[in-house]
Design a protein around this motif. Structure first.
Motif, mmCIF file in Angstrom:
data_model
loop_
_atom_site.group_PDB
_atom_site.id
_atom_site.type_symbol
_atom_site.label_atom_id
_atom_site.label_comp_id
_atom_site.label_asym_id
_atom_site.label_seq_id
_atom_site.Cartn_x
_atom_site.Cartn_y
_atom_site.Cartn_z
ATOM 1 N N PHE A 139 -4.913 -4.299 20.787
ATOM 2 C CA PHE A 139 -3.609 -3.748 20.413
ATOM 3 C C PHE A 139 -3.345 -4.078 18.953
ATOM 4 C CE2 PHE A 139 1.128 -4.198 20.273
ATOM 5 C CZ PHE A 139 1.445 -2.896 20.583
ATOM 6 N N LEU B 91 -5.775 1.441 16.115
ATOM 7 C CA LEU B 91 -4.952 2.563 16.542
ATOM 8 C C LEU B 91 -4.052 3.002 15.382
ATOM 9 C CD1 LEU B 91 -3.847 0.869 19.883
ATOM 10 C CD2 LEU B 91 -5.634 2.595 19.661
ATOM 11 N N TYR C 287 4.316 1.947 19.159
ATOM 12 C CA TYR C 287 3.667 0.689 19.550
ATOM 13 C C TYR C 287 4.720 -0.139 20.257
ATOM 14 C CZ TYR C 287 0.289 2.567 16.369
ATOM 15 O OH TYR C 287 -0.605 3.413 15.766
ATOM 16 N N HIS D 249 1.176 3.420 22.516
ATOM 17 C CA HIS D 249 0.233 2.299 22.606
ATOM 18 C C HIS D 249 1.016 1.062 23.023
ATOM 19 C CE1 HIS D 249 -2.213 5.134 20.345
ATOM 20 N NE2 HIS D 249 -1.251 5.171 19.432
#
Length: 331
Positions: free
Chosen positions: A100, A105, A203, A229
């Motif tokens: 993460f 990403l 996020y 995400h």
């Protein structure tokens, strides 16, 4: 992914809120391994003579000379660290790990959504992104109980004031009358604060109920699923197993001990219920500390940190693996 084990020394400690503190950690020897903003590390400690470990997200950015963890005083290990970890102390650490992060990403215009201590990866990502792109267009919406519970409040305000592209809002359940965003985050708040929501990547990190509620809001507002995400120390519930038995047997290869394991129960839960001690830090299938080797029919909810060879050899993560029949296990 192979995790690095090293010894770090605490070189700084500060109180962030009434129940949250940050520790700065530097290597006793050598240098820190490369890290991505948003990744985690595992801290090892002893409580009453027994080893314990816990995974924490780094709140430092990759540009910092040392690592920083920011920990809320809740839970056995976290409370112990609050009581005992002082400047000058040394502690064993594994890591970093985790997928993460904005590096893996990336997007041009991120929206960071967090609640409570879920702000730690977001703070690291925000600082890292601004170090790379000082003019980045970033929205940051954080939810907390009260002004006194906002971690990094002053630092966040200062960073936003120094970067015109950063817009941040605090959603407070208890707030002064003049505060514009009171209560809990709603779809209307999201739509007003980020009118271009569907053009951003989101996020998300925070307590499980918050993440579930916000995920539903984002879907309601039309955010494409691939633009969301999430970081969550928690796993989706295992699918129920169709079986005529009310339990299976888990045999420990070294001792021959047999442990009952219920359909849908994780290997870790069964082992701990039987009084066995196994290293487990994140308990979410992320860090890899509870690796074990199994023989028999199993179902993995997470395969993070496991290679194709591991899977062929029966390696599993005890915290995120269930039995589909009688199995044997070594750890």
């Amino acid at each position: 992914m192979t995790s690095t084990s090293l010894t770090l020394r605490c070189i700084g400690r500060r109180a962030d809120t009434h129940d949250v503190a940050s520790w700065r950690l530097s290597p006793v020897a050598g240098t820190l391994p490369a890290v991505l903003a948003g990744q985690c590390i595992t801290l090892h400690t002893e409580i009453d003579g027994k080893p314990h470990c816990r995974a924490y997200t780094l709140s430092s950015s990759p540009q910092d000379a040392c690592w920083q963890v920011t920990i809320k005083d809740v839970g056995l290990v976290s409370h112990h660290l609050h009581q005992t970890l002082q400047v000058g102390d040394e502690i064993r650490v594994d890591g970093p790990f985790g997928a993460f992060n904005l590096t893996a990403l990336p997007c041009e215009r991120p929206l960071l959504l967090s609640a409570g201590s879920g702000i730690t990866p977001m703070w690291a990502m925000l600082r890292d992104e601004l170090a790379k792109r000082p003019d980045a267009d970033i929205r940051f919406i954080h939810s907390a109980r009260s002004p006194e519970d906002v971690i990094f409040a002053d630092d966040l305000a200062a960073l936003a004031a120094a970067h015109a592209g950063v817009r941040h809002a605090l959603i407070l359940e208890e707030a002064p009358t003049a505060h514009p965003w009171v209560g809990r985050l709603t779809p209307a708040m999201l739509a007003e604060l980020t009118p271009d929501l569907r053009e951003r990547h989101v996020y998300l990190c925070g307590p499980a109920p918050y993440m579930a509620a916000v995920s539903a809001m984002l879907a309601e507002l039309g955010l494409p699923p691939e633009q969301l995400h999430q970081e969550s120390f928690g796993l989706p519930p295992a699918e129920p197993i169709k079986t005529t038995s009310d339990h299976f047997w888990l045999t420990l290869k070294k001792s021959g001990k047999k442990v009952k394991i219920l359909p849908g129960q994780t290997l870790l839960a069964a082992l701990e219920a039987a009084g066995e001690t196994i290293m487990a830090a994140c308990r979410a299938g992320v860090c890899g500390s509870c690796r074990c080797t199994t023989t028999g029919d199993i179902e993995r909810q997470s395969v993070m940190t496991l290679s194709a060879q591991d899977l062929e050899s029966g390696v599993a993560l005890a915290c995120s693996c269930t039995a589909k029949g009688d199995i044997s296990l070594d750890y």
